[in-house]
Scaffold this motif. Structure first.
Motif: not given
Length: 267
Positions: A73-87, A180-189
């Motif tokens: 829910g909401g803008d995932v990219s705003a929280v986890l970056g362009k390569g971020g995801d929650s699933f 439940l997993i929330s991830r962010r790409e290392v390069a982006d982070a």
């Protein structure tokens, strides 16, 4: 569809109905269901009683799209970056909710999956059906880490082969175990470190804290509506599926299934 007919045979709905008719409230994990065009569906099923006698069962259907909306829910990219995801994944490591790449850039995702060594059979099935649920999942290496640690934060290969920072939390819904997993790409982070090298320790700490807090909030956010769905099934309220079992009904007329509303049979 008859309760003992071929349509429901071997389905998660049939096994959940059987348990509900024995007096138990059941959450049935995702499984492909032929009457739903072979799409994966999950169910909350509860017994329906007349006094002390169980006369039927009532079921609430949970589609992957609903779970995805709850998790992302909401803008995932705003929280986890362009390569971020929650699933969400199941005990088998396969997705229970849709992944962001499948919704935003499937061709790019399929290319990266192929480069990461995911079998072409899985990729083609996900491409044909237009969903990662339950066709795709985490790499074996990443899944082993999660199974060993149960809850934690770490760096490991993402489902698309990209190295990621991820927070993972176990979720247990009436005996069904998900993660439940929330991830962010290392390069982006770590991108800000190019200009702020001296702040890398603080950045890493903030990433860890932010992931942990976000994952905890997400867990509460998506589990509560699912439990409300179960409560609605128990109470007989909401947009649910009702299956009424008649002890005196003729063979083949024991149950009726309808999707999208409440269906009753008061014969």
């Amino acid at each position: 569809a008859p309760l003992e007919g071929a349509t429901l045979a071997g389905s998660n709905l049939k096994s959940a109905i059987d348990e509900a008719l024995a007096g138990r409230v059941v959450f049935a994990d995702y499984q492909r269901f032929a009457p739903a065009f072979n799409a994966p569906v999950a169910y909350y099923v509860a017994p329906v009683g007349d006094g002390d006698k169980v006369i039927g069962a009532i079921a609430a259907q949970l589609n992957p799209g609903l779970l995805t909306d709850l998790v992302q829910g909401g803008d995932v990219s705003a929280v986890l970056g362009k390569g971020g995801d929650s699933f969400v994944i199941g005990e088998d490591g396969l997705f229970r909710s849709e992944v962001r790449g499948m919704k935003e850039s499937p061709d790019k995702l399929f290319r990266k999956l192929s480069e990461a060594g995911v079998s072409d059979v899985k990729i083609q099935r996900a491409k044909r059906e237009g969903t990662a649920v339950p066709n795709l999942g985490l790499a074996k290496e990443s899944l082993e880490i999660i199974r060993q640690e149960k809850t934690g934060f770490g760096q490991f290969p993402g489902y698309d082969g990209e190295p990621v920072f991820a927070t993972f939390l176990p979720v247990n819904i009436d005996g069904v175990k998900w993660t439940l997993i929330s991830r962010r790409e290392v390069a982006d982070a770590l991108a800000p470190l190019a200009s702020l090298r001296r702040g890398y320790l603080l950045t890493g700490l903030l990433v860890l804290v932010a992931f942990t807090i976000a994952a905890g909030l997400l867990a509460r956010t998506f589990v509560q509506p699912i439990r409300h769905l179960g409560d609605a099934a128990v109470g007989g309220r909401g947009q649910v599926v009702r299956l009424v079992h008649h002890q005196q009904a003729e063979a083949g007329e024991q149950a009726r299934v309808a999707h999208g509303g409440v269906v009753g049979d008061d014969r």
